[in-house]
Every structure is written in structure tokens, then in C-alpha cells.
Design a protein around this motif. Structure first.
Motif, PDB file in Angstrom:
ATOM      1  N   UNK A   4     -10.633  11.597 -27.873  1.00 19.57           N
ATOM      2  CA  UNK A   4     -11.628  12.013 -28.859  1.00 19.57           C
ATOM      3  C   UNK A   4     -11.046  13.070 -29.786  1.00 19.57           C
ATOM      4  N   UNK A   5     -10.357  14.046 -29.223  1.00 19.71           N
ATOM      5  CA  UNK A   5      -9.744  15.092 -30.040  1.00 19.71           C
ATOM      6  C   UNK A   5      -8.723  14.490 -31.008  1.00 19.71           C
ATOM      7  N   UNK A   6      -7.933  13.552 -30.554  1.00 18.28           N
ATOM      8  CA  UNK A   6      -6.931  12.919 -31.415  1.00 18.28           C
ATOM      9  C   UNK A   6      -7.594  12.185 -32.583  1.00 18.28           C
ATOM     10  N   UNK A   7      -8.668  11.465 -32.292  1.00 18.78           N
ATOM     11  CA  UNK A   7      -9.403  10.763 -33.350  1.00 18.78           C
ATOM     12  C   UNK A   7      -9.954  11.763 -34.363  1.00 18.78           C
ATOM     13  N   UNK A   8     -10.568  12.826 -33.852  1.00 12.48           N
ATOM     14  CA  UNK A   8     -11.149  13.825 -34.748  1.00 12.48           C
ATOM     15  C   UNK A   8     -10.084  14.535 -35.579  1.00 12.48           C
ATOM     16  N   UNK A   9      -8.933  14.804 -34.989  1.00  6.75           N
ATOM     17  CA  UNK A   9      -7.838  15.430 -35.739  1.00  6.75           C
ATOM     18  C   UNK A   9      -7.345  14.520 -36.850  1.00  6.75           C
ATOM     19  N   UNK A  10      -7.239  13.224 -36.564  1.00  7.60           N
ATOM     20  CA  UNK A  10      -6.786  12.269 -37.580  1.00  7.60           C
ATOM     21  C   UNK A  10      -7.766  12.185 -38.745  1.00  7.60           C
TER      22      UNK A  10
END
Length: 75
Positions: A4-10
């Protein structure tokens, strides 16, 4: 959590993200579990967010009260 964090960072600063939840935002730290990741996730979600908090009885519960056994669809 990490996905989830990776998606939000992208998406942060480049695209809109819609999140729906039945949990109040103030309980998300507990649900996410890891305080560091929870802070990072919520930082990206909450800042510059438009929040719509709905109140009232669930439509599912409300409709269930009006349907009798004879009216329920066959499965």
C-alpha cells in the motif's frame, strides 16, 4: 502495508487515489500495525485529502427491515 505504501508513493503528487473504509481514520494506526509504516501511509493519504464522512444507518440494514421472507430473491 508495504505494498500500500509503495502504491501511494508512486501516486503521491501525480495521481488521485480513492480510499473507502468503514473504519474511522483515527483507528488506522492500530489496524495498520506498524507505527512507522502507518505514519508514512497516513501522511500520504490525509494531507491534501478531501474526506467525506457518512453518518446514519446502513442502507443494507434499512432495506433488510422492509423485505419479508416472501420477497427475498431465490438463489
Amino acid at each position: 502495508r508495504r505494498d500500500l505504501l509503495e502504491i501511494l508513493e508512486d501516486r503521491h503528487g501525480r495521481a488521485s487515489t480513492i480510499i473507502t473504509s468503514q473504519l474511522p481514520v483515527d483507528t488506522w494506526h492500530e489496524v495498520i500495525g506498524d507505527p512507522t509504516l502507518a505514519d508514512a501511509i497516513l501522511d500520504r493519504l490525509v494531507h491534501n485529502a478531501h474526506r467525506l464522512e457518512l453518518a446514519g444507518e446502513s442502507m443494507r440494514k434499512r432495506n433488510a427491515k422492509t423485505i419479508t421472507l416472501d420477497e427475498q430473491p431465490k438463489r
